[in-house]
Design a protein around this motif. Structure first.
Motif, PDB file in Angstrom:
ATOM      1  N   ALA A 298       4.606  -2.406   6.342  1.00 55.32           N
ATOM      2  CA  ALA A 298       3.579  -2.327   5.304  1.00 55.32           C
ATOM      3  C   ALA A 298       3.576  -0.965   4.620  1.00 55.32           C
ATOM      4  O   ALA A 298       3.263  -0.852   3.439  1.00 55.32           O
ATOM      5  CB  ALA A 298       2.212  -2.603   5.924  1.00 55.32           C
ATOM      6  N   TYR A 299       3.970   0.043   5.359  1.00 53.84           N
ATOM      7  CA  TYR A 299       3.944   1.399   4.799  1.00 53.84           C
ATOM      8  C   TYR A 299       4.812   1.500   3.538  1.00 53.84           C
ATOM      9  O   TYR A 299       4.564   2.311   2.670  1.00 53.84           O
ATOM     10  CB  TYR A 299       4.419   2.393   5.862  1.00 53.84           C
ATOM     11  N   MET A 300       5.818   0.648   3.463  1.00 50.30           N
ATOM     12  CA  MET A 300       6.730   0.696   2.311  1.00 50.30           C
ATOM     13  C   MET A 300       6.006   0.371   1.001  1.00 50.30           C
ATOM     14  O   MET A 300       6.292   0.962  -0.028  1.00 50.30           O
ATOM     15  CB  MET A 300       7.876  -0.285   2.529  1.00 50.30           C
ATOM     16  N   ILE A 301       5.088  -0.556   1.036  1.00 48.87           N
ATOM     17  CA  ILE A 301       4.362  -0.855  -0.209  1.00 48.87           C
ATOM     18  C   ILE A 301       3.220   0.114  -0.436  1.00 48.87           C
ATOM     19  O   ILE A 301       2.799   0.346  -1.548  1.00 48.87           O
ATOM     20  CB  ILE A 301       3.757  -2.286  -0.281  1.00 48.87           C
ATOM     21  N   TRP A 302       2.681   0.637   0.636  1.00 46.24           N
ATOM     22  CA  TRP A 302       1.485   1.445   0.473  1.00 46.24           C
ATOM     23  C   TRP A 302       1.753   2.882   0.055  1.00 46.24           C
ATOM     24  O   TRP A 302       0.852   3.590  -0.324  1.00 46.24           O
ATOM     25  CB  TRP A 302       0.692   1.470   1.789  1.00 46.24           C
ATOM     26  N   HIS A 303       2.993   3.305   0.206  1.00 46.96           N
ATOM     27  CA  HIS A 303       3.211   4.711  -0.088  1.00 46.96           C
ATOM     28  C   HIS A 303       4.050   4.908  -1.336  1.00 46.96           C
ATOM     29  O   HIS A 303       5.214   4.559  -1.376  1.00 46.96           O
ATOM     30  CB  HIS A 303       3.857   5.432   1.093  1.00 46.96           C
ATOM     31  N   ARG A 304       3.423   5.466  -2.339  1.00 47.32           N
ATOM     32  CA  ARG A 304       4.141   5.755  -3.561  1.00 47.32           C
ATOM     33  C   ARG A 304       4.360   7.247  -3.699  1.00 47.32           C
ATOM     34  O   ARG A 304       3.550   8.008  -3.181  1.00 47.32           O
ATOM     35  CB  ARG A 304       3.363   5.207  -4.759  1.00 47.32           C
ATOM     36  N   PRO A 305       5.424   7.765  -4.326  1.00 44.81           N
ATOM     37  CA  PRO A 305       6.447   7.006  -5.068  1.00 44.81           C
ATOM     38  C   PRO A 305       7.412   6.279  -4.129  1.00 44.81           C
ATOM     39  O   PRO A 305       8.027   5.310  -4.526  1.00 44.81           O
ATOM     40  CB  PRO A 305       7.177   8.079  -5.863  1.00 44.81           C
ATOM     41  N   TYR A 306       7.574   6.766  -2.905  1.00 47.21           N
ATOM     42  CA  TYR A 306       8.379   6.056  -1.905  1.00 47.21           C
ATOM     43  C   TYR A 306       7.947   6.586  -0.548  1.00 47.21           C
ATOM     44  O   TYR A 306       7.428   7.698  -0.434  1.00 47.21           O
ATOM     45  CB  TYR A 306       9.891   6.272  -2.142  1.00 47.21           C
TER      46      TYR A 306
END
Ligand SMILES: Cc1ncc(COP(=O)(O)O)c(C=O)c1O
Length: 465
Positions: free
Chosen positions: A56-64
């Motif tokens: 889930a962390y992949m979608i929640w953390h921007r820019p990456y």
């Protein structure tokens, strides 16, 4: 929408502090400088993995997101050799820390015996269920599945089968997984935002999503749908364990109303079981639900979900001593290739034993109180529009006071929190958080908390200066 797209002018909606474009760009550049290998790995991952199929962390953390090379105790280390105090803790799963020796040993012993997976009978599932029942006496019989998401959907199906009614009440913003049964209005706590596509509108005909803390609305819905409601499902401490929290006594009112109207009460204790107390929210609230849903920590880090209730209610499932034909049409028969997988049972047993014998729960709550106090002190000293509150070992922060009372601009708040998280990561060591809340574990130290408070102070200074 790109992060920061809302950054304009001095004050955003809800009084959310805004950064100038210059500051915003510098933060992004600093993060990229600090995490070049992660950036490369993210690019590659994004070519092959659907982000929502990744952690889930992949979608929640921007820019990456940063990519991890090692996790131990309360700390994680990324592929670029940055160290972080982890307050994310696998969304609350790792309450006894990353890589706990007892759990590792238990998994290794189990693999020596049964190999990696076994879909035949062994004793671990019974041992695990006995332990859960010891702390949750309301769960006389337990069905084990593989995720909280599966378990909440199954809990609703059990309630419908038991009562012979179709309608279910949930509370706005309460998250019960992504399943089609309940994934209505759950992304941003309290926002009322519908966040999922691909489910026909009529699928939710039997789902009533009510605002929290509104007893009159609940009474009205029950009256309007007399003898049609199977269950009320709720996160017993509030959405994401308290963001926003329930008003004092609300859960008791829900219990009384459900009892009076013969409606089943489902507590989704995926987060709260073995976290707020060994016996979960039902122990601390002194409220016994009819059905309890488990997940996260009870599998010790291996995928798990479970539903528990009285023998009577759980009797709608295929049961071994049932006179009815198990394969007959009058039973729910939720099969699963991975149900009660030995590694999850072994890891779960080891985690529960560790929690029973150690001071983890007390320590996690203590650390949450220290972090809350620390954040509020620095915010006050800096005269920053920022605050924190904790519900047991979960700390909610940001425009917390406003979020408690005004939920209408939760999406703006989410944007703001993305930036807060990025700035927290840039500290040395950085601090890993979720949007607006963190889960403390029993292995966080006072030093971790001091580091986190300093990181919050640095973050607020960026906004103030
Ligand atoms: C309260 C609650 N219920 C259900 C779920 C879904 O559990 P899982 O992620 O194991 O599918 C979550 C996940 O975060 C949760 O917080």
């Amino acid at each position: 929408m790109a992060l920061g797209a809302r950054i304009e002018g001095e004050n955003g909606k809800m009084g959310i502090p805004q950064l100038t474009a210059e500051k915003y760009n510098k933060i992004l550049a600093d993060y990229e400088k600090k995490t070049p290998k992660s950036k490369k790995l993210y690019k590659e991952a994004n070519r092959y993995i659907s982000p929502s199929g990744a952690p889930a962390y992949m979608i929640w953390h921007r820019p990456y997101p940063f990519f991890v090379k090692k996790a131990e105790g309360s700390r994680v280390f990324d592929v670029d050799d940055n160290e972080y105090v982890d307050l994310f803790m696998d969304q609350g799963i790792s309450i006894i820390g990353h890589n706990p020796p007892r759990v590792r040993e238990s998994i290794a012993r189990t693999m020596d015996k049964y190999g990696v997976h076994l879909e035949l009978c062994e004793e671990l599932a019974t041992e695990w269920a006995k332990k859960v029942n010891k702390h949750f006496p309301s769960c006389k019989r337990i069905k084990i599945v593989n995720s909280g998401n599966e378990a909440t959907a199954l809990a609703v199906q059990i309630a419908r089968a038991y009562t012979g009614r179709d309608k279910v009440i949930k509370f706005q913003g309460h998250h019960h997984g992504w399943n089609a049964v309940l994934s209505y209005d759950g992304l941003v706590a309290g926002s009322g935002t519908l966040f999922t596509k691909g489910i026909p509108e009529n699928h939710w005909e039997n789902l009533i999503a009510l605002p929290i803390n509104d007893v009159d609305k609940l009474k009205g819905a029950i009256k309007e749908n007399k003898d049609e409601i199977a269950a009320v499902i709720m996160e017993p401490m509030g959405a994401t364990t308290g963001g926003p929290p329930f008003q004092e006594g609300f859960q008791k009112e829900v219990r009384e109303l459900t009892e009076e109207n013969d409606i089943l009460l489902i507590f989704d204790e995926v987060v709260t079981a073995f976290r707020v107390a060994l016996g979960g929210a039902q122990e601390v609230l002194g409220i016994t639900p009819d059905i309890t849903v488990f997940g996260k920590a009870v599998g010790g880090g291996i995928p798990i979900g479970a539903v528990g209730g009285s023998e009577d209610i759980m009797g709608v499932l295929c049961v071994l001593d049932s006179k009815a034909d198990c394969f007959g049409l009058d039973r729910i028969f939720p099969m699963g290739s991975f149900c009660a997988q030995p590694l999850a049972m072994a890891a779960g047993i080891a985690t529960i034993e560790e929690l029973e014998q150690g001071d983890y729960i007390r320590n996690s709550i203590l650390r949450a109180e220290e972090l809350t106090e620390g954040i509020n002190e620095v915010a006050k000293a800096l005269k920053a529009d920022f605050s924190a509150y904790n519900i047991y070992s979960i700390v909610h922060f940001g425009l917390a006071e406003k979020i408690k009372s005004d939920l209408s601009n939760a999406l703006d708040w989410l944007e703001f929190n993305q930036m807060v998280r990025l700035i927290l990561l840039l500290n040395d060591p950085g601090v890993v958080t979720l949007p607006g809340h963190v889960y403390m574990s029993g292995v966080h130290t006072k030093e971790d908390i001091d580091t986190a408070i300093l990181a919050f102070e640095n973050c607020l200074k960026v906004y103030k200066e």
